[in-house]
Design a protein around this motif. Sequence first.
Motif, short mmCIF file in Angstrom:
data_model
loop_
_atom_site.label_atom_id
_atom_site.label_comp_id
_atom_site.label_asym_id
_atom_site.label_seq_id
_atom_site.Cartn_x
_atom_site.Cartn_y
_atom_site.Cartn_z
N ARG A 105 4.56 2.14 -13.97
CA ARG A 105 4.65 2.16 -12.51
C ARG A 105 4.47 0.75 -11.94
N VAL A 106 3.57 -0.01 -12.52
CA VAL A 106 3.38 -1.39 -12.08
C VAL A 106 4.67 -2.17 -12.29
N LEU A 107 5.32 -1.97 -13.41
CA LEU A 107 6.59 -2.65 -13.67
C LEU A 107 7.63 -2.28 -12.61
N GLY A 108 7.68 -1.01 -12.25
CA GLY A 108 8.60 -0.58 -11.20
C GLY A 108 8.32 -1.26 -9.87
N LEU A 109 7.04 -1.41 -9.55
CA LEU A 109 6.65 -2.10 -8.32
C LEU A 109 7.04 -3.57 -8.38
N VAL A 110 6.80 -4.20 -9.51
CA VAL A 110 7.16 -5.62 -9.68
C VAL A 110 8.66 -5.81 -9.46
N LEU A 111 9.46 -4.94 -10.03
CA LEU A 111 10.91 -5.05 -9.88
C LEU A 111 11.33 -4.87 -8.43
N ALA A 112 10.76 -3.87 -7.77
CA ALA A 112 11.10 -3.63 -6.37
C ALA A 112 10.64 -4.78 -5.48
N GLY A 144 -7.12 2.19 -1.01
CA GLY A 144 -7.97 1.21 -0.33
C GLY A 144 -7.80 -0.17 -0.92
N ASP A 145 -8.15 -1.17 -0.15
CA ASP A 145 -7.99 -2.56 -0.60
C ASP A 145 -8.73 -2.84 -1.90
N ASP A 146 -9.88 -2.21 -2.10
CA ASP A 146 -10.71 -2.51 -3.26
C ASP A 146 -10.78 -1.36 -4.27
N GLU A 147 -9.90 -0.36 -4.13
CA GLU A 147 -9.83 0.72 -5.11
C GLU A 147 -9.27 0.19 -6.43
N HIS A 148 -9.81 0.66 -7.52
CA HIS A 148 -9.27 0.31 -8.84
C HIS A 148 -7.98 1.10 -9.00
N LEU A 149 -6.85 0.41 -9.00
CA LEU A 149 -5.55 1.08 -8.97
C LEU A 149 -5.30 1.94 -10.20
N MET A 150 -5.81 1.54 -11.35
CA MET A 150 -5.62 2.34 -12.55
C MET A 150 -6.43 3.64 -12.47
N ASP A 151 -7.58 3.58 -11.81
CA ASP A 151 -8.37 4.79 -11.61
C ASP A 151 -7.66 5.79 -10.70
N LEU A 152 -6.79 5.28 -9.83
CA LEU A 152 -6.01 6.14 -8.96
C LEU A 152 -4.82 6.77 -9.69
N GLY A 153 -4.52 6.24 -10.89
CA GLY A 153 -3.42 6.81 -11.68
C GLY A 153 -2.25 5.88 -11.90
N LEU A 154 -2.35 4.64 -11.44
CA LEU A 154 -1.27 3.69 -11.64
C LEU A 154 -1.28 3.23 -13.10
N ASP A 155 -0.14 3.30 -13.76
CA ASP A 155 -0.05 2.86 -15.14
C ASP A 155 0.93 1.69 -15.24
N SER A 156 1.06 1.13 -16.43
CA SER A 156 1.87 -0.08 -16.60
C SER A 156 3.34 0.14 -16.26
N ARG A 211 0.84 -1.20 0.00
CA ARG A 211 0.00 0.00 0.00
C ARG A 211 0.88 1.26 0.00
N ALA A 212 1.90 1.27 0.84
CA ALA A 212 2.79 2.43 0.93
C ALA A 212 3.58 2.62 -0.36
N ASP A 213 4.04 1.54 -0.97
CA ASP A 213 4.80 1.64 -2.22
C ASP A 213 3.93 2.15 -3.36
N ILE A 214 2.69 1.66 -3.43
CA ILE A 214 1.77 2.14 -4.47
C ILE A 214 1.49 3.62 -4.26
N ALA A 215 1.21 4.00 -3.03
CA ALA A 215 0.95 5.40 -2.73
C ALA A 215 2.14 6.26 -3.10
N GLY A 216 3.34 5.79 -2.80
CA GLY A 216 4.55 6.53 -3.15
C GLY A 216 4.68 6.73 -4.64
N MET A 217 4.35 5.70 -5.40
CA MET A 217 4.40 5.80 -6.87
C MET A 217 3.42 6.86 -7.38
N LEU A 218 2.32 7.01 -6.66
CA LEU A 218 1.28 7.95 -7.08
C LEU A 218 1.44 9.33 -6.46
N GLY A 219 2.42 9.48 -5.56
CA GLY A 219 2.59 10.75 -4.87
C GLY A 219 1.47 11.03 -3.89
#
Length: 85
Positions: free
Chosen positions: A43-50, A29-41, A14-22
């Motif tokens: 950023r997802v790749l960056g999270l996967v690597l980390a 939230g647990d059930d928020e649509h992450l792409m609707d929050l602004g997460l793109d592919s 949760r903290a890492d995703i939030a950090g990616m989104l500023g």
Amino acid sequence: MTTDTTPLTLERMRADIAGMLGETPDVVGDDEHLMDLGLDSMRVLGLVLAWGNTGIPLEFGHLAEHTTLRAWWNVVQRLQGLTPA
């Protein structure tokens, strides 16, 4: 974003995703649509690597087919061997 090798937890994710989104973690939230929050592919790749640095065999495809933190956490738990497949 955290770059250590400690086990991946829901709150770290949760903290890492939030950090990616500023944003602050309470925005993710647990059930928020992450792409609707602004997460793109990218950023997802960056999270996967980390998160892969924690020793779990996480790949982009594991997360790409899901859209919520809850679903991602379920994937991570399976990969960590915490829940049955």
